[in-house]
Scaffold this active site. Structure first.
Site, PDB file in Angstrom:
ATOM      1  N   HIS A  79     -31.359  22.763  10.046  1.00 37.89           N
ATOM      2  CA  HIS A  79     -31.079  21.867  11.361  1.00 37.89           C
ATOM      3  C   HIS A  79     -32.401  20.830  10.989  1.00 37.89           C
ATOM      4  O   HIS A  79     -33.062  21.088  10.099  1.00 37.89           O
ATOM      5  CB  HIS A  79     -31.254  22.806  12.598  1.00 37.89           C
ATOM      6  N   ASP A  81     -34.334  18.941  13.351  1.00 34.97           N
ATOM      7  CA  ASP A  81     -35.478  19.728  13.980  1.00 34.97           C
ATOM      8  C   ASP A  81     -36.490  20.323  13.781  1.00 34.97           C
ATOM      9  O   ASP A  81     -36.090  21.402  12.852  1.00 34.97           O
ATOM     10  CB  ASP A  81     -35.037  19.345  15.517  1.00 34.97           C
ATOM     11  N   ASP A 118     -39.600  25.192   8.765  1.00 35.17           N
ATOM     12  CA  ASP A 118     -38.834  25.634   9.897  1.00 35.17           C
ATOM     13  C   ASP A 118     -37.717  24.881  10.824  1.00 35.17           C
ATOM     14  O   ASP A 118     -38.908  24.008  11.695  1.00 35.17           O
ATOM     15  CB  ASP A 118     -39.298  26.826  10.962  1.00 35.17           C
ATOM     16  N   GLU A 147     -31.617  22.210  17.207  1.00 35.12           N
ATOM     17  CA  GLU A 147     -31.339  23.047  17.213  1.00 35.12           C
ATOM     18  C   GLU A 147     -32.613  24.364  18.228  1.00 35.12           C
ATOM     19  O   GLU A 147     -32.500  25.430  18.826  1.00 35.12           O
ATOM     20  CB  GLU A 147     -31.930  23.940  15.920  1.00 35.12           C
ATOM     21  N   GLU A 148     -34.356  23.637  18.416  1.00 36.88           N
ATOM     22  CA  GLU A 148     -34.926  24.293  18.936  1.00 36.88           C
ATOM     23  C   GLU A 148     -35.235  24.252  20.288  1.00 36.88           C
ATOM     24  O   GLU A 148     -35.923  24.720  21.032  1.00 36.88           O
ATOM     25  CB  GLU A 148     -36.758  24.078  18.112  1.00 36.88           C
TER      26      GLU A 148
END
Length: 495
Positions: A79, A81, A118, A147-148
């Site tokens: 991902h 972001d 991440d 995603e976050e």
């Protein structure tokens, strides 16, 4: 040797080159336009076909290398972001500025902010791979947005755009673990209406601000089993014995920044009468001492009291609106009783959390107390049971709760050919067996599984610590080993 020279010498060079470039681009959740453009430019410069949808997802299509033309395609996914957080004294504007990265011993960190490994390292792995002449089958490189904040990109992705029927997710955070299932989750926003007043007495009155800080915080899924104290709950424990005589006029309360992170800081501000100051300060000191003793394992925990004076002889329209003492007491006890943390441990996987609630954000908006949760469960029906529990709790308080960003469970597939290949390759590369496990966190694999149940998926990644916090760091040697493992998987697919 300066940091730029140190960073330039990290191995594998291609991976860290792309990671540094990713870090130089602001790419917090909801702000992924620039990083998406970077990936599209990469596709053009390397001659890859690309696709971008309205949600900001990107797919790059790479044909097979020589000798792998007859292999079935595989998707590699990460991902775009990151979670943006920073220390109290950091002045960086993470919406406009990139991340300053540093080497600290065996780890890569950021200067005062989250690192964004991440999932920046997953993106870097894929771009590095596609920039090199290494053996691989046809690849669908999938970069998802946001995603976050609820896996919004993964939920919107048209899976028909993928050629591949197998997918490797590069968003796991502990080397040596192959993740084969994940929790489903849902976000909740709770509101309780408060009664306010305007303090109309003239003269000088002290404001007290109680600040809880120094807790480690962490990922509300991956680190829930560590039983890290929630700063919002700790703040409520400090304040509960203090308001016995209902003399606190609440100005503000704040805790946490995101529902998917365990809060590491929380604060509450009050206005009090001058005559009450000695009593209240003594009570706070006594309560804080008891709370720190309770959490003595967390040696960095600090509970500070700040005392400021404000001139209240102002025109009515400029006077501060305050929460009445009765509702102040209600808030303190509400936060103390609010569901939070582990609800149930797994019966099938020892030491793994099955169901949990994370009270990630607390604040006052106008005349409402707002609490934001992320609810997770690896069990069918577990998420729904926790939602019912939270709804019943809010109903008793005449509050409301709204649920959003619901995402499904990714269940373990015992007959996975991809898992069999990756286990065999791990044993060849590491000379030992991997841990095959589930995770009490949401992975985009859950979204993909909900839309394409037949998709064969496994997730892995290098070792990351303290993700979603300014203490986030990535183990350098683990990045190298995991990179070599990824290359070996792709090479072995021919077999």
């Amino acid at each position: 040797m300066n940091q730029n020279n140190v960073l330039a010498q990290l191995e594998p060079k291609e991976v860290f080159q792309y990671f540094r470039e990713i870090c130089s681009i602001p790419h917090g959740s909801g702000n992924t336009g620039a990083i998406a453009e970077y990936c599209l430019d990469f596709a053009v410069s390397h001659g890859y076909e690309s696709y971008q949808d309205a949600a900001g997802n990107i797919i790059l299509y790479a044909e097979a290398s020589k000798g792998y033309e007859n292999c079935e395609p595989i998707a590699l996914q990460a991902h775009l972001d990151m979670v943006c957080d920073k220390t109290r004294d950091c002045t960086k504007d993470m919406k406009e500025e990139g991340i300053d990265i540093l080497v600290r011993g065996n780890y890569l960190m950021a200067d005062g902010t989250t690192l964004g490994a991440d999932d920046g390292i997953g993106v870097a792995y894929i771009l590095a791979l596609l920039s090199m002449d290494v053996p691989h089958p046809p690849i669908d490189a999938v970069f998802t947005a946001d995603e976050e904040i609820g896996m919004l990109g993964a939920g919107a992705l048209d899976m028909a755009r993928l050629r591949a029927k197998r997918l490797i997710n590069l968003d796991s955070e502990e080397e040596g673990i192959l993740t084969v299932s994940c929790a489903g989750g849902v976000r909740a926003e709770c509101r309780v209406r408060l009664s306010c007043c305007k303090k109309d007495r003239t003269g000088t009155h002290p404001d007290i601000r109680v600040v809880v800080h120094g807790l480690p915080g962490g990922h509300s899924g991956v680190e829930m089993h560590k039983k890290i104290p929630n700063a919002i709950k700790v703040l409520s424990e400090v304040l509960q014995p203090v308001n016995r005589r209902n003399r606190l006029f609440l100005c503000d309360i704040q805790g946490g920044n995101r529902d998917n992170s365990i809060p590491n800081e929380a604060s509450a501000s009050f206005q009090i009468e001058e005559a009450e100051k000695p009593y209240i300060l003594k009570e706070i000191e006594k309560s804080a001492s008891a709370v720190k003793k309770k959490y003595k394992k967390f040696t960095a925990l600090s509970i500070d009291v700040e005392l400021l004076y404000q001139d209240m002889a102002e025109p009515d329209e400029n006077r501060m609106r305050l929460i009445r003492p009765k509702d102040c007491d209600k808030i303190i006890h509400l936060l103390g009783q609010a569901p939070d943390g582990i609800a149930r441990m797994s019966d099938d996987m020892k030491g793994m959390v099955e169901s949990s609630l994370n009270l990630g954000v607390c604040r006052i908006e106008n005349t409402d107390l707002v609490m934001k949760y992320l609810i997770r469960s690896n069990a069918a029906g577990g998420k729904e049971a926790l939602c019912q529990k939270l709804s019943e709790f809010m109903n008793r308080l005449d509050g409301t709760v709204k649920y959003s960003a619901d995402y499904p469970v990714w269940e373990f597939r015992k007959d996975s050919p991809l898992l069999a290949l990756m286990v065999r390759t791990f044993e060849e590369e590491y000379k030992k067996m991997p841990v095959v496990s589930g995770i009490h966190a949401g992975l985009e694999c859950g979204m993909f599984c909900g839309n394409t149940p037949e998709l064969d998926m496994v997730s892995f990644g290098p070792t990351l610590l303290h993700v979603h916090t300014p203490e986030e760091k990535m183990e350098l040697a683990s990045v190298r080993r995991t990179w070599n493992y990824l290359l070996k998987i792709l090479s072995n697919i021919k077999e």
